[in-house]
Design an enzyme around this catalytic site. Structure first.
Site: not given
Length: 429
Positions: A14, A33, A130, A135, A188, A202, A206
């Site tokens: 990431v 932005a 976020e 994700g 993976g 997990d 969340k």
């Protein structure tokens, strides 16, 4: 224009994705932005590792806390992971300094959200996360911003792609859990030590975050959590025959009388429900509100691209001057315990491995009758020689009655092995 200067900790999938995204989409990001966004300082476990991105012009720090102490950064991005150690130290250091923080660390926010909220408020330092939930799906923005005017009844969904992949493959191929888990690890999709995913933790992290925004923070240690290890290919076949799919769900609901009901568990959902069509490594977040109605959004819940996209979306918000409260309200209430599920009424799926002989059904129904559990449907599949799998679907019953009945059924000599009980979540349409 003065750039927004980023100090980033964690150069895994990431972290590298964030750097690539900021560079490859620099023109678009600057336009949205209002100023450039640049990573100017980094740290990771190995300085010499080739990560496929040029870091020669970036300051290297030996540890995460020193990144947070860098006087020439404007925002800290924490992508180390873990609820303790360097990740927590870095975030607390940055917030204490008054620096905004962007993190993808769901465990940190779920377990230490109250303390981090205080630091954020005391030092006027935004904390955005976020990327911590689902994700690339804008789940936090949906609940905290898009639905800010509504008093939601429920929030949750399929929040772990590893489990969703395993259940999808088991259903479509007929293979057992262990076989598909090994394949998921090879591809993976699952870690070498998969317990955080397959045992539901997990998803729980969340869900705790979503519940905290939709309702109020919950005491994480009161959240009931059950994973998918006990689900078999036979269960997925039974569910399919009944018109259902089995999904690992994390759901939270609020009521005026009973507080916040929240849980993580595999459930049967109607095959016609939007969430039932979410397959493979995809996630889905679903909400229900009196004004907004039912909403389900889905997408990839992990990976370099989706998660990096969510991190950079938070950075764009900060560059625009966003100052959102951590939980969406200025005066955050204290965490509350999740309500007991004993009185929760639902239909349930019960799978039993029993001796295949006459009189067995009479024994089973006698126990269920004694616990006021009424059976709506029964299906049988052959198991080993002299054995059978029975799938029972009950009428609505309190969960405590089902639990007591299962204890009694397990004691019967005709029942072999532990029964499996799954909630039927018919409310998801």
């Amino acid at each position: 224009m003065k750039p927004l200067r980023i100090g980033l900790a964690g150069l895994g999938t990431v972290g590298v994705g964030v750097i690539r995204l900021l560079r490859e989409n620099a023109e678009t990001i600057t336009a949205r932005a209002g100023r450039p966004i640049e990573v100017v300082a980094v740290t990771a476990r190995s300085k010499s590792k080739d990560r496929g991105v040029d870091l020669s012009a970036t300051r290297w720090h030996d540890d995460a806390v020193s990144v947070a102490q860098d006087p020439e950064i404007d925002v800290v991005v924490e992508l180390i992971g873990g609820s303790e150690g360097p990740a927590r130290d870095m975030v607390e250091t940055a917030l204490t300094r008054g620096l905004p923080v962007v993190t993808a660390n769901k465990a940190l926010v779920a377990l230490h959200g109250s303390a981090l909220t205080r630091l954020s408020a005391e030092n006027n330092a935004p904390l955005l996360f976020e990327a911590a939930v689902a994700g690339g799906i804008p789940a936090i923005k949906l609940v905290r911003e898009g639905l800010a005017a509504d008093r939601l009844h429920s929030v949750g969904g399929i929040l772990n792609g590893t489990c969703n992949y395993i259940l999808t493959e088991m259903r479509t191929t007929g293979r057992d859990f262990g076989d598909v888990l090994t394949e998921a690890q090879a591809k993976g999709y699952a870690e070498a030590e998969p317990s955080t995913d397959v045992d539901g933790w997990d998803t729980a992290h969340k869900l705790a975050i979503l519940a905290g925004i939709a309702f109020q923070p919950i005491a994480f240690d009161t959240l009931p959590v059950h994973g998918i290890r006990d689900v078999t290919a036979a269960d997925l076949t039974f569910a399919n025959e009944l018109g259902y799919r089995i999904k690992l769900l994390g759901m939270a609901r609020a009521s005026k009388d009973s507080g916040i009901e929240a849980w993580v568990r595999p459930c049967l959902v109607p095959a016609k429900a939007a969430i039932a069509a979410v397959e493979g490594v995809f996630n889905a977040v679903t909400t229900q509100g009196p004004f907004s109605g039912p909403i389900t959004i889905s997408g990839r819940g992990a990976g370099e691209g989706p998660t990096a996209s969510a991190v950079v979306a938070d950075l764009i918000d900060l560059a625009r001057g966003a100052d959102l409260p951590v939980w969406g309200v200025r005066n955050t209430p204290a965490p509350v315990a999740c309500t007991s599920l004993g009185e929760l009424k639902s239909a349930f799926y019960i799978r039993l491995d029993v001796e295949d002989r006459s009189g067995v059904m009479a024994d089973l129904t006698s126990v269920l009758r004694d616990h006021d559990v009424s059976v709506h449907f029964v299906s049988q599949h052959d198991a080993a020689a002299g054995r059978a799998y029975l799938a029972l679907v009950t009428h609505q019953a309190p969960e405590k009655a089902i639990s007591a009945a299962i204890t009694a059924l397990s004691a019967l000599p005709v029942v072999k092995g532990a029964p499996l009980v799954l909630k039927i979540e018919d409310s998801l349409q």
